[in-house]
Design a protein around this motif. Structure first.
Motif, PDB file in Angstrom:
ATOM      1  N   GLY A 618       0.825  -1.205   0.000  1.00  0.00           N
ATOM      2  CA  GLY A 618       0.000   0.000   0.000  1.00  0.00           C
ATOM      3  C   GLY A 618       0.856   1.251   0.000  1.00  0.00           C
ATOM      4  N   ASN A 619       0.290   2.339   0.543  1.00  0.00           N
ATOM      5  CA  ASN A 619       0.966   3.633   0.579  1.00  0.00           C
ATOM      6  C   ASN A 619       0.734   4.265   1.951  1.00  0.00           C
ATOM      7  N   GLY A 620       1.443   5.351   2.154  1.00  0.00           N
ATOM      8  CA  GLY A 620       1.205   6.123   3.358  1.00  0.00           C
ATOM      9  C   GLY A 620       2.028   5.698   4.547  1.00  0.00           C
ATOM     10  N   LYS A 621       1.560   6.159   5.704  1.00  0.00           N
ATOM     11  CA  LYS A 621       2.324   5.984   6.942  1.00  0.00           C
ATOM     12  C   LYS A 621       2.454   4.523   7.338  1.00  0.00           C
ATOM     13  N   ARG A 622       1.365   3.743   7.202  1.00  0.00           N
ATOM     14  CA  ARG A 622       1.399   2.338   7.614  1.00  0.00           C
ATOM     15  C   ARG A 622       2.387   1.537   6.753  1.00  0.00           C
ATOM     16  N   ALA A 623       2.374   1.788   5.444  1.00  0.00           N
ATOM     17  CA  ALA A 623       3.296   1.080   4.547  1.00  0.00           C
ATOM     18  C   ALA A 623       4.741   1.470   4.848  1.00  0.00           C
ATOM     19  N   ARG A 624       4.953   2.746   5.159  1.00  0.00           N
ATOM     20  CA  ARG A 624       6.314   3.168   5.490  1.00  0.00           C
ATOM     21  C   ARG A 624       6.806   2.505   6.782  1.00  0.00           C
ATOM     22  N   GLU A 625       5.932   2.378   7.765  1.00  0.00           N
ATOM     23  CA  GLU A 625       6.320   1.701   9.005  1.00  0.00           C
ATOM     24  C   GLU A 625       6.715   0.255   8.747  1.00  0.00           C
ATOM     25  N   GLU A 626       5.974  -0.419   7.855  1.00  0.00           N
ATOM     26  CA  GLU A 626       6.292  -1.807   7.530  1.00  0.00           C
ATOM     27  C   GLU A 626       7.652  -1.922   6.855  1.00  0.00           C
ATOM     28  N   SER A 627       7.893  -1.066   5.863  1.00  0.00           N
ATOM     29  CA  SER A 627       9.158  -1.152   5.133  1.00  0.00           C
ATOM     30  C   SER A 627      10.332  -0.741   6.015  1.00  0.00           C
ATOM     31  N   MET A 628      10.167   0.290   6.841  1.00  0.00           N
ATOM     32  CA  MET A 628      11.252   0.714   7.724  1.00  0.00           C
ATOM     33  C   MET A 628      11.545  -0.342   8.786  1.00  0.00           C
ATOM     34  N   GLN A 629      10.494  -0.990   9.273  1.00  0.00           N
ATOM     35  CA  GLN A 629      10.718  -2.039  10.268  1.00  0.00           C
ATOM     36  C   GLN A 629      11.479  -3.214   9.664  1.00  0.00           C
ATOM     37  N   THR A 630      11.162  -3.542   8.418  1.00  0.00           N
ATOM     38  CA  THR A 630      11.878  -4.619   7.737  1.00  0.00           C
ATOM     39  C   THR A 630      13.364  -4.293   7.602  1.00  0.00           C
ATOM     40  N   LEU A 631      13.669  -3.070   7.152  1.00  0.00           N
ATOM     41  CA  LEU A 631      15.073  -2.682   6.965  1.00  0.00           C
ATOM     42  C   LEU A 631      15.799  -2.539   8.300  1.00  0.00           C
ATOM     43  N   HIS A 632      15.089  -2.089   9.318  1.00  0.00           N
ATOM     44  CA  HIS A 632      15.725  -1.952  10.632  1.00  0.00           C
ATOM     45  C   HIS A 632      16.112  -3.315  11.190  1.00  0.00           C
ATOM     46  N   LEU A 633      15.197  -4.269  11.071  1.00  0.00           N
ATOM     47  CA  LEU A 633      15.522  -5.633  11.510  1.00  0.00           C
ATOM     48  C   LEU A 633      16.667  -6.216  10.692  1.00  0.00           C
ATOM     49  N   LEU A 634      16.632  -5.969   9.388  1.00  0.00           N
ATOM     50  CA  LEU A 634      17.695  -6.482   8.518  1.00  0.00           C
ATOM     51  C   LEU A 634      19.056  -5.911   8.915  1.00  0.00           C
ATOM     52  N   GLN A 635      19.103  -4.613   9.161  1.00  0.00           N
ATOM     53  CA  GLN A 635      20.375  -3.984   9.513  1.00  0.00           C
ATOM     54  C   GLN A 635      20.913  -4.530  10.826  1.00  0.00           C
ATOM     55  N   GLN A 636      20.064  -4.670  11.823  1.00  0.00           N
ATOM     56  CA  GLN A 636      20.518  -5.168  13.122  1.00  0.00           C
ATOM     57  C   GLN A 636      21.029  -6.597  13.023  1.00  0.00           C
ATOM     58  N   ILE A 637      20.321  -7.453  12.279  1.00  0.00           N
ATOM     59  CA  ILE A 637      20.723  -8.853  12.200  1.00  0.00           C
ATOM     60  C   ILE A 637      21.993  -9.003  11.362  1.00  0.00           C
ATOM     61  N   LEU A 638      22.080  -8.258  10.261  1.00  0.00           N
ATOM     62  CA  LEU A 638      23.286  -8.359   9.425  1.00  0.00           C
ATOM     63  C   LEU A 638      24.518  -7.838  10.152  1.00  0.00           C
ATOM     64  N   GLN A 639      24.378  -6.762  10.902  1.00  0.00           N
ATOM     65  CA  GLN A 639      25.523  -6.216  11.625  1.00  0.00           C
ATOM     66  C   GLN A 639      25.988  -7.123  12.754  1.00  0.00           C
ATOM     67  N   SER A 640      25.121  -8.023  13.202  1.00  0.00           N
ATOM     68  CA  SER A 640      25.546  -8.978  14.228  1.00  0.00           C
ATOM     69  C   SER A 640      26.423 -10.084  13.659  1.00  0.00           C
ATOM     70  N   GLY A 641      26.481 -10.217  12.322  1.00  0.00           N
ATOM     71  CA  GLY A 641      27.339 -11.212  11.697  1.00  0.00           C
ATOM     72  C   GLY A 641      26.613 -12.445  11.213  1.00  0.00           C
ATOM     73  N   ILE A 642      25.313 -12.531  11.380  1.00  0.00           N
ATOM     74  CA  ILE A 642      24.542 -13.696  10.936  1.00  0.00           C
ATOM     75  C   ILE A 642      24.430 -13.675   9.418  1.00  0.00           C
ATOM     76  N   ASP A 643      24.453 -14.853   8.805  1.00  0.00           N
ATOM     77  CA  ASP A 643      24.362 -14.977   7.357  1.00  0.00           C
ATOM     78  C   ASP A 643      23.087 -14.321   6.846  1.00  0.00           C
ATOM     79  N   GLU A 644      23.199 -13.703   5.650  1.00  0.00           N
ATOM     80  CA  GLU A 644      22.070 -12.931   5.129  1.00  0.00           C
ATOM     81  C   GLU A 644      20.833 -13.786   4.854  1.00  0.00           C
ATOM     82  N   GLN A 645      21.021 -15.050   4.424  1.00  0.00           N
ATOM     83  CA  GLN A 645      19.855 -15.902   4.176  1.00  0.00           C
ATOM     84  C   GLN A 645      19.116 -16.208   5.470  1.00  0.00           C
ATOM     85  N   VAL A 646      19.869 -16.518   6.519  1.00  0.00           N
ATOM     86  CA  VAL A 646      19.248 -16.745   7.824  1.00  0.00           C
ATOM     87  C   VAL A 646      18.589 -15.466   8.322  1.00  0.00           C
TER      88      VAL A 646
END
Length: 808
Positions: A618-646
């Motif tokens: 979708g669009n708007g604030k709710r969609a932005r929260e979803e996409s930002m939450q996805t990238l935030h989780l991705l950044q935290q997990i990748l920076q911890s050293g865990i493999d990208e597929q996991v």
């Protein structure tokens, strides 16, 4: 006979004496003999010819810290004050009685905050009582009583910090600055007790005070030496007016000896001799020169005879000394080893848990599992149909194989086709009188069977997912443990080359630490003394290091002193073989400010760089929260050293379980290895990406559902090898869906990218977005994001400075 008896009696007396002496020394050794020697000398310490504040304050500190030793400390204090005179003895005894009286009232319960006031009051009452009894009460006596009381309270606060330090067992590795000063004041107070004591005509007070200055000048340098000299001279001058010269002599000798400590004990001793001659002749004339020189020479002899092991042992407790630094390094190494061992234990635990889950999963994949499930399925069917049939014995006892195979065939056809073939149905009806009922029961049971199979599959996938996560955490912990215990390697040759090269151009190196010289993992720390810093780290030092180490070296961190003629701290690391130039263009639906698309660029460990675009549903604030939450989780997990597929599977599991409403997000991730330029694409529900290599456009695409739709999926990874000058273009779905009149968006987008002549990533992103908006008649019907990265070989801004080895 009498002679034998007398000789035997003498032998017994001798053995008794020897045994008594051994017992005495053993008891004294166990009973902290240093406390008793200090208490005896403090009992002798008298300042300003009449004040005795030391003994009572020291007794109170021992009573607080080592109460079992307080009685003997009191006894030795009385022995010491007896050697001074009758009046101090009476005053001290009255003060002790007052102190004991106040303590018995319960004024000191579980805190020592009231104890300085009790000491001051006890000391004042003791002196006032004596002056009253001796008819010597006057305003002067009142002032002296107040002064002594004030000193007693202050000295208690000082002695209570230094008293534990004289115990045989040291429980702190390093002295704090306040503990060091307190200990010096205690030693100076003890030296006051040596006043008036001579050995072969030599003043012991002068000898031991100068010996202490020599020791601390050797251990702590000019700062400690001068500080201790001032403190000792000031306190000793209160004992005897004639010793005011000691303040200048001790301070000057401590400063001069500390400055000359690099020359060893003889150089430090020469500083004391120089100070003795200069100050004795200048202040007191030649009359006091001889006894002062004798005292200095005696102190120097004791100093030269002091074993080096004792000096190093004392130096471990002095802040700033080399021994103290080595002690801290050893402690930190032990701490790193203990932490690494604990991390390895946790790693083993997670690995064992991972194996446990995979073991359960392997057990489920059994060759006989399908047969057991079929048996259970048919048993439930027969309970509903065959249990009350009169032909049960004929079907299941006489014709078991044919009945079993026919019912299994019906189940198989219903599962695969949804109906039973005429051949199978007619064959089964010839055998079974209730064929229609059995077929209906199989259909009914088959729905439960499929639900059960789906549930088992989900459980199996969940176990596999948990096992992968646990194994990933185990690998991260194991790598972290290896990094903790990684000790600095020795690189003597390279270190000498670096020092020679930088010294030859006028650089003053204060400290150089080489931690790693492995290819691509260079790690060097350097501290320089500079008058004014003009970016020499990047302009001069890094190019010299690059020439010596045959690899591009850059300044990773720098801390520059704001003051001129200060220090600068530099960290040099390996430059990456490739670098990325990033450009981004994005627009929200309808030209708004809030876009449902989010993007992120992050540099990770091991020389990897991640580029990611996430598009919320979708669009708007709710969609932005979803996409930002996805990238935030991705950044935290990748920076911890865990493999990208996991990491992506973990994010999918979290987002699919966190809520029930159907809000999903896509993820387009590119992991670029900056050493090899290899890139891995992980595209989850995202649009194709493109690699522009000259006039060739290479598409990159894969098929995965958006994150959060299904709980488990296999991540498809696409590998590509990038080259110098390649341009990577990643877009969200708004770019593809914008031109409504174009049938094949892939071909159209490839043509547009190919026609763009510029190679600047930001210009490419802007031109591509402008073209899409133009084809949409200026309307922005969906969120649009374009992320462009240009791959280039790293080129230092400064040319390598060649290092020529100077011939010796």
């Amino acid at each position: 006979m009498g002679i034998i008896t007398e000789a035997y009696s003498e032998k017994l007396k001798y053995q008794f004496k020897v045994r008594w002496i051994k017992t005495f020394f053993q008891v004294m050794k166990q009973q902290d003999v240093a406390l008793y020697v200090i208490s005896f000398l403090l009992g002798r310490a008298v300042i300003m010819d009449e004040l005795i504040p030391f003994s009572l304050a020291y007794f109170a500190s021992v009573w607080v810290i080592k109460r079992e030793r307080a009685k003997l400390v009191l006894l030795f204090s009385i022995f010491g004050v007896v050697t001074v005179g009758f009046s101090p003895l009476i005053i001290l005894l009255i003060s002790y009685l007052c102190f004991g009286f106040f303590i018995s009232l319960g004024l000191f319960v579980n805190s020592n905050r009231h104890l300085p006031y009790i000491l001051a009051l006890s000391s004042m009452l003791g002196r006032l009582a004596f002056t009253s009894l001796s008819n010597q009460f006057s305003n002067y006596a009142l002032i002296m009583a107040f002064t002594e009381a004030l000193l007693a309270g202050i000295l208690f606060l000082i002695f209570i910090q230094s008293t534990p330090l004289v115990a045989p067992k040291r429980y702190k590795p390093v002295l704090k600055n306040e503990e060091l000063i307190s200990c010096i004041i205690l030693v100076a107070s003890v030296l006051c007790g040596l006043s008036g004591m001579y050995l072969v005509g030599v003043n012991l007070e002068d000898v031991f005070s100068r010996y202490l200055i020599l020791m601390l000048a050797l251990i702590g340098g000019p700062t400690i030496g001068a500080t201790v000299g001032v403190i000792l001279g000031l306190i000793l001058s209160l004992v005897n007016e004639t010793t005011l010269t000691q303040l200048s002599l001790l301070a000057f000798s401590g400063l001069l000896g500390g400055l000359m400590r690099e020359g060893g004990k003889f150089a430090i001793s020469s500083g004391l001799i120089i100070g003795t001659f200069l100050l004795s002749i200048y202040v007191d004339g030649t009359a006091s020169l001889f006894p002062s020189v004798v005292a200095s020479i005696t102190a120097i002899l004791l100093f030269l005879l002091t074993p080096t092991s004792l000096t190093k042992r004392l130096a471990r407790f002095i802040p700033g000394s080399n021994e103290q630094y080595e002690e801290q390094q050893q402690y930190l190494q032990k701490l790193r080893d203990a932490t690494a061992n604990r991390m390895e234990q946790f790693s083993d635990v997670f690995e064992a848990l991972s194996k446990t889950f995979t073991g359960k999963l392997a057990q489920e994949i059994d060759i006989h599992q399908e047969e057991r499930e079929l048996d259970d399925f048919l048993s439930h069917v027969t309970e509903q149909t065959c249990q009350g049939c009169f032909k049960k014995t004929v079907c299941w006892a006489e014709n078991f194989d044919s009945t079993y195979q026919n019912m299994a065939k019906i189940k198989q056809e219903l599962s695969q086709n949804g109906h039973v073939s005429q051949i199978t149905e007619s064959k089964f009806k010839r055998q079974c009188m209730k064929a229609n009922k059995v077929e209906a029961a199989i259909k009914d049971q088959l729905s439960y069977y499929k639900a059960n199979q789906h549930l088992k599959k989900q459980v199996g996938e969940s176990r596999r997912f948990v096992a992968d996560q646990l194994l990933g955490v185990s690998e991260v912990m194991d790598n972290f443990a290896r990094e903790i215990v990684h000790e600095r390697e020795h690189h003597d040759l390279q270190e000498q080359q670096i020092v020679n090269a930088l010294t030859s151009i006028g650089m003053e190196i204060e400290q150089l630490d080489i931690y790693s010289l492995r290819k691509g993992e260079i790690d060097i720390e350097m501290t320089l003394s500079v008058y004014q810093y003009h970016d020499e780290g990047n302009k001069v030092i890094a190019p010299i290091l690059s020439d010596i180490l045959k690899e591009n070296v850059v300044v990773a961190e720098e801390e520059i002193s704001p003051m001129p003629n200060g220090y600068c701290f530099l960290i040099f690391k390996s430059a990456r073989a490739f670098q990325l130039d990033i450009g981004v263009a994005h627009a929200a639906q309808g030209g708004g400010f809030i876009s449902g698309d989010s993007y992120s660029t992050m540099e990770l460990a091991a020389g990897k760089y991640a580029l990611a675009i996430s598009d919320g549903m979708g669009n708007g604030k709710r969609a932005r929260e979803e996409s930002m939450q996805t990238l935030h989780l991705l950044q935290q997990i990748l920076q911890s050293g865990i493999d990208e597929q996991v990491a992506i599977k973990s994010i999918n599991s979290i987002l699919s379980l966190r809520m029930t409403d159907e809000i999903f997000s896509t993820l387009d991730l590119a992991m670029v290895d900056l050493q090899s330029a290899n890139v891995q694409f992980l595209k989850i529900g995202s649009t194709p990406s493109f690699i522009k290599r000259g006039h060739t456009i290479l598409p990159v695409e894969s098929s995965n559902l958006p994150i959060g739709i299904v709980k488990e999926f296999d991540v498809e990874v696409v590998d590509r090898q990038l080259e110098h000058g390649d341009i990577l273009i990643m877009t969200s779905d708004g770019i593809f869906e914008a031109p409504k009149l174009i049938e094949n968006q892939d071909i159209w987008l490839k043509r547009v990218i190919k026609q763009i002549e510029t190679s600047d990533p930001q210009e490419i992103a802007d031109l591509l977005l402008e073209e899409v908006v133009r084809l949409s008649s200026g309307k922005i019907e969906d969120d649009m994001t374009i992320l462009v990265a240009k791959v280039q070989r790293y080129q230092s801004k400064w040319a390598t400075v060649p290092y020529y080895k100077v011939s010796e």
